[in-house]
Design an enzyme around this catalytic site. Structure first.
Site, short mmCIF file in Angstrom:
data_model
loop_
_atom_site.label_atom_id
_atom_site.label_comp_id
_atom_site.label_asym_id
_atom_site.label_seq_id
_atom_site.Cartn_x
_atom_site.Cartn_y
_atom_site.Cartn_z
N ASP A 3 5.27 29.92 -13.90
CA ASP A 3 5.00 28.63 -13.27
C ASP A 3 4.54 28.81 -11.82
O ASP A 3 5.34 29.19 -10.96
CB ASP A 3 6.27 27.77 -13.32
N SER A 7 9.55 18.25 -13.69
CA SER A 7 8.86 18.51 -12.44
C SER A 7 9.44 17.62 -11.32
O SER A 7 10.62 17.74 -11.00
CB SER A 7 7.35 18.31 -12.62
N GLN A 8 8.64 16.72 -10.74
CA GLN A 8 9.21 15.79 -9.76
C GLN A 8 10.40 15.05 -10.39
O GLN A 8 11.43 14.85 -9.73
CB GLN A 8 8.19 14.77 -9.31
N TYR A 35 5.09 14.04 -10.75
CA TYR A 35 4.39 13.70 -9.50
C TYR A 35 3.07 12.99 -9.79
O TYR A 35 2.22 13.51 -10.51
CB TYR A 35 4.14 14.97 -8.72
N HIS A 89 3.67 25.65 -15.70
CA HIS A 89 4.44 24.46 -15.33
C HIS A 89 4.66 23.51 -16.52
O HIS A 89 5.50 22.62 -16.43
CB HIS A 89 3.75 23.73 -14.18
#
Length: 325
Positions: free
Chosen positions: A275, A189-190, A94, A305
């Site tokens: 996370d 992640s994203q 992100y 994360h």
């Protein structure tokens, strides 16, 4: 960060009912078909770099609505008539851009062709910049990308991003250095959320490798964590009182759990049990809905994360090498 989510045995059994629109498949089939029908030119230009063992190409391909999207292609240095390579397509986290052409060299160093997609409109939050605009306006939204067009699936930001990802897979299959029958997708992640969507909406992939994936089980995530980017949705709803059901209905078209149900290739996930950005239960919600025997997950008990980072890349490289024989 102390443990705040379910314990591991409960996570392993966590398979929640997540809202899925009745027209989910029709919506995405129509969306992808419309962008494929527009067509568009794929441009691949060599890039001069300081690298002596890796070739780099600047790729522009038609994404959502045929709009130009950027990517880097890295391959081991080779002649143009050499055999096509197994390929890894990667999606970014992100706020990040595709960065510099000399970044992210691991997959090419391991003998793969590697395509790294720019995320439209992003690339000015961390790292080196992006190069792909998002030419679409939206209605009211919070800072960031999570609430752009969020009250309509047709207008939602990730409809464009997920379509870009599918169209990059389409484009990759036309490139002479890419073996169209041996393509895997990954991202953190994203990028992990995009990976799930791209894999579910494409056929013929050999592996799916979402790393600490974002964009999974939205309803749980926005009620559990106060971290960005999920908190963008919370802020939006705290102002747009009464919009909750419309927003959750929109997000259901983009939930990684619904894409995970549709995966058709071996999958390797990862999760950090501490996370706070992508809570472990949201990752397991997606993982546990993958109805395949050839799925695996790597658990990082004491990581947030960041997950496994280089350790997870090595896990992915071994996983993919085993699949490819």
């Amino acid at each position: 960060m102390p443990r705040f989510d379910l314990d591991l045995p409960a996570l392993e059994a966590f398979r929640p009912a997540v809202r899925e629109p009745a027209d989910f498949d029709e919506f995405w089939a129509r969306t992808i078909a419309q962008s494929r029908a527009v067509g568009g030119e794929i441009v691949v230009e060599p890039v001069e770099t300081v690298l002596s063992t890796i070739d780099v190409f600047d790729v522009t391909f038609p994404g959502f609505a045929g709009e130009p999207v950027k990517a880097w292609l890295h391959t081991p240095r080779r002649s143009d008539d050499a055999a096509a390579l197994p390929t890894v397509i990667e999606f970014n986290g992100y706020g990040g851009g595709r960065g510099l052409p000399t970044e992210r060299l691991g997959w090419a160093s391991a003998g793969y062709a590697h395509l790294f997609m720019d995320t439209r409109g992003q690339g000015s939050t961390w790292g080196a910049p992006g190069a792909t605009p998002d030419p679409h306006g939206t209605g009211p939204s919070t800072n960031g990308y999570m609430t752009r067009g969020i009250e309509s699936p047709e207008d939602y930001y990730y409809r464009r991003v997920f379509t870009d990802a599918v169209r990059l897979i389409d484009a990759a299959r036309t490139l002479p250095r890419v073996d169209a029958a041996r393509i895997a997708v990954t991202g953190g992640s994203q990028g992990g959320g995009i990976t799930l969507a791209a894999a579910a909406l494409s056929e013929g992939l050999v592996a799916v490798m979402p790393d600490v994936p974002f964009l999974c089980h939205f309803e749980r995530a926005i009620g559990m964590t106060d971290r960005e980017p999920y908190h963008e949705v919370v802020r939006y709803l705290s102002v747009h009182r009464g919009a909750t059901q419309r927003v959750l209905d929109t997000l259901s078209y983009f939930d990684g759990v619904n894409f995970a149900r549709r995966l058709s290739a071996p999958a390797l996930f990862s999760v950090g049990l501490l996370d706070p950005v992508c809570p472990p239960s949201t990752v397991y919600a997606a993982y546990n809905h993958v109805d395949r025997g050839d799925k695996q997950i790597r658990v990082y008990d004491f990581n947030e994360h960041e997950g496994g980072q280089a350790f997870q890349w090595e896990e992915q490289a071994r996983f993919l090498a085993q699949i490819l024989g």
